[in-house]
Write a protein that holds these residues in place. Sequence first.
Motif, PDB file in Angstrom:
ATOM      1  N   LEU A  17      -7.845  16.772 -25.082  1.00 18.55           N
ATOM      2  CA  LEU A  17      -8.576  18.030 -25.198  1.00 18.55           C
ATOM      3  C   LEU A  17      -9.591  18.079 -26.345  1.00 18.55           C
ATOM      4  CD1 LEU A  17      -5.458  20.308 -24.643  1.00 18.55           C
ATOM      5  CD2 LEU A  17      -7.256  19.865 -22.989  1.00 18.55           C
ATOM      6  N   PHE A  20     -13.293  19.817 -25.898  1.00 19.48           N
ATOM      7  CA  PHE A  20     -13.610  21.116 -25.305  1.00 19.48           C
ATOM      8  C   PHE A  20     -14.477  21.992 -26.200  1.00 19.48           C
ATOM      9  CE2 PHE A  20     -10.167  23.540 -27.438  1.00 19.48           C
ATOM     10  CZ  PHE A  20     -10.761  24.790 -27.538  1.00 19.48           C
ATOM     11  N   HIS A  23     -18.103  21.025 -25.839  1.00 14.37           N
ATOM     12  CA  HIS A  23     -18.541  21.488 -24.515  1.00 14.37           C
ATOM     13  C   HIS A  23     -18.881  22.977 -24.568  1.00 14.37           C
ATOM     14  CE1 HIS A  23     -16.241  18.031 -22.272  1.00 14.37           C
ATOM     15  NE2 HIS A  23     -17.332  17.620 -22.902  1.00 14.37           N
TER      16      HIS A  23
END
Length: 198
Positions: A17, A20, A23
């Motif tokens: 993860l 993220f 992003h």
Amino acid sequence: EDAVIRFGYFHDKEDELADFLIHAFVLLSELPSEKSLPAMLTVLEYDKNFFDFWFGDHITETLWHCLYKLGQNQTGLLMVFLLKPGINAYAKSAVTDALSQIAVHQPERHAEIEYIFAEVFNRFLNAIPDENLVDSGFLDMAVGCSIDVGFINLLPVIKELYDREIVDFDINGDYNEVVEHFEEQLDDKWKKEIFDIY
């Protein structure tokens, strides 16, 4: 906010993860969601461990791009961030990169951005040690941005920074070398491409 609140949880699941947050930054800048800029800048205020985990190489490769897109109409917020004490030098350099690219891509704003750099440099000159504001590594990078964009009017204040011995020599060398860099022929090699999401 989730990246901050559950940092320990995400840190333990590093491989799954860890991307993220960047992003989210890219998606917000693509919308563009200008109202998200204050929250994004708040995230950049956290310590080196947090910053390195979430951003890695994106610190120098991607962050400036997001701040460029969302900060074009909010340069005052970017300047305020640069004047906050105790913030990672690379977080601040992403902001100076974004500002310098505004000056390059929007030449009519060259004087506006040069003024922001002047304000930041003068504030560092007047800082006292207890403020935890002066960061010689960041100043070295910011002087480099000034050279790249051609902010030659800043040479007097840059000289004062060097005279105070608060600028690293790692990137641009000493003050005499800085003057030489400014005198070199400028070209478009410092103009970075602005990518869209595709």
